[in-house]
Design a protein around this motif. Structure first.
Motif, PDB file in Angstrom:
ATOM      1  N   LEU A   1      -9.142   8.033   0.230  1.00  0.00           N
ATOM      2  CA  LEU A   1      -8.929   6.588   0.296  1.00  0.00           C
ATOM      3  C   LEU A   1      -8.659   6.132   1.727  1.00  0.00           C
TER       4      LEU A   1
ATOM      5  N   TYR B   1      -9.047  -0.534 -13.598  1.00  0.00           N
ATOM      6  CA  TYR B   1      -7.779  -0.222 -12.926  1.00  0.00           C
ATOM      7  C   TYR B   1      -6.753   0.307 -13.926  1.00  0.00           C
TER       8      TYR B   1
ATOM      9  N   LYS C   1      -8.509   4.082  -8.902  1.00  0.00           N
ATOM     10  CA  LYS C   1      -7.721   3.758  -7.716  1.00  0.00           C
ATOM     11  C   LYS C   1      -8.446   2.775  -6.804  1.00  0.00           C
TER      12      LYS C   1
ATOM     13  N   GLN D   1      -5.564  10.616  -1.691  1.00  0.00           N
ATOM     14  CA  GLN D   1      -5.016   9.708  -0.686  1.00  0.00           C
ATOM     15  C   GLN D   1      -5.775   9.829   0.633  1.00  0.00           C
TER      16      GLN D   1
ATOM     17  N   SER E   1       2.110   2.082  -3.610  1.00  0.00           N
ATOM     18  CA  SER E   1       1.074   2.480  -4.549  1.00  0.00           C
ATOM     19  C   SER E   1       0.517   3.847  -4.221  1.00  0.00           C
ATOM     20  N   SER E   2       0.583   4.249  -2.947  1.00  0.00           N
ATOM     21  CA  SER E   2       0.013   5.526  -2.548  1.00  0.00           C
ATOM     22  C   SER E   2       0.890   6.707  -2.944  1.00  0.00           C
TER      23      SER E   2
ATOM     24  N   LEU F   1     -12.007  11.386  -6.172  1.00  0.00           N
ATOM     25  CA  LEU F   1     -11.834   9.942  -6.298  1.00  0.00           C
ATOM     26  C   LEU F   1     -12.988   9.354  -7.097  1.00  0.00           C
TER      27      LEU F   1
ATOM     28  N   ILE G   1      -5.707  -4.268  -5.927  1.00  0.00           N
ATOM     29  CA  ILE G   1      -6.774  -3.358  -6.352  1.00  0.00           C
ATOM     30  C   ILE G   1      -7.798  -3.209  -5.227  1.00  0.00           C
TER      31      ILE G   1
ATOM     32  N   SER H   1       0.813  -1.208   0.000  1.00  0.00           N
ATOM     33  CA  SER H   1       0.000   0.000   0.000  1.00  0.00           C
ATOM     34  C   SER H   1       0.848   1.260   0.000  1.00  0.00           C
TER      35      SER H   1
ATOM     36  N   SER I   1       1.853   7.630  -5.798  1.00  0.00           N
ATOM     37  CA  SER I   1       1.431   8.268  -7.033  1.00  0.00           C
ATOM     38  C   SER I   1       0.126   9.033  -6.880  1.00  0.00           C
ATOM     39  N   LEU I   2      -0.498   8.988  -5.711  1.00  0.00           N
ATOM     40  CA  LEU I   2      -1.775   9.642  -5.492  1.00  0.00           C
ATOM     41  C   LEU I   2      -1.584  11.056  -4.973  1.00  0.00           C
TER      42      LEU I   2
END
Length: 207
Positions: free
Chosen positions: A48, A164, A169, A45, A36-37, A149, A195, A33, A39-40
């Motif tokens: 999410l 995806y 996201k 973020q 992947s976070s 989002l 995902i 996690s 790039s947010l």
């Protein structure tokens, strides 16, 4: 971010059933996690993270703006931190604007967005997220890079991966109860542990 959250339907009639603090549904997070976070955007973020920490997205549908606002405030005051107001609710964007002013730190969004105009109106009203019952190409192309989002609806493994790859996201597995419920979600998480997913439809308080 490996996440399984749950969306349950809320109506004004169900409000007496709401406890002072609604129990969170289980959310699982994998060790991937953090990577992947990166790039947010901070805004996405945060949304999410609110969904992850809550484990539940309350879905509100009402017959009037007044009822929607009353039900929403009761729900948020009762402990829910992520709330979706369905597009068919009269005055949905006016209600959302007021709720955003009243509860600026919570994740408030719109449900059943069917086109890019719905998504834009939701964003202009201050929504932190919006959900769709399907993966709508116009929405994905128009707003996927904005500070909101997008949670597209998916049903099959092919749809999950396609959404995806298109930039989603997190995806909404719908209609989950007709597809096998918990067992179906568990099966999907095996090939797609990376995902995040929201289980939607047929989820009520106490499910």
């Amino acid at each position: 971010m490996d996440m399984v959250a749950t969306s349950w339907r809320l109506t004004p009639q169900s409000l007496p059933l709401l406890p002072p603090k609604v129990r969170s549904f289980r959310v699982s997070t994998s060790s991937s996690s953090s990577s992947s976070s990166l790039s947010l955007s901070p805004v996405i973020q945060k949304t999410l993270s609110l969904i992850q920490n809550s484990g539940v997205i309350a879905c509100l549908r009402a017959n009037s703006a007044e009822l929607a606002y009353e039900a929403a405030t009761a729900t948020l005051d009762g402990g829910i931190s992520v709330l979706e107001i369905v597009m068919s609710t009269p005055g949905v964007f006016q209600v959302l604007r007021q709720l955003v002013k009243d509860y600026p730190t919570l994740a408030l969004g719109v449900g059943t967005a069917l086109n890019a105009e719905d998504a834009r109106n939701a964003m202009n009203a201050g929504a932190k997220f919006f959900m769709s019952p399907a993966t709508v190409k116009d929405i994905m192309e128009d707003v996927v890079k904005d500070e909101i989002l997008c949670i597209p609806g998916v049903m099959t493994p092919t749809e999950i991966l396609s959404a995806y790859d298109a930039g989603a996201k997190i995806v909404k597995v719908y209609p989950v109860s007709a597809l096998g419920g918990v067992q179906y979600i568990s099966a999907l998480k095996k090939p797609f542990p990376h995902i995040p997913m929201v289980a939607s439809q047929g989820i009520m308080i106490g499910s």
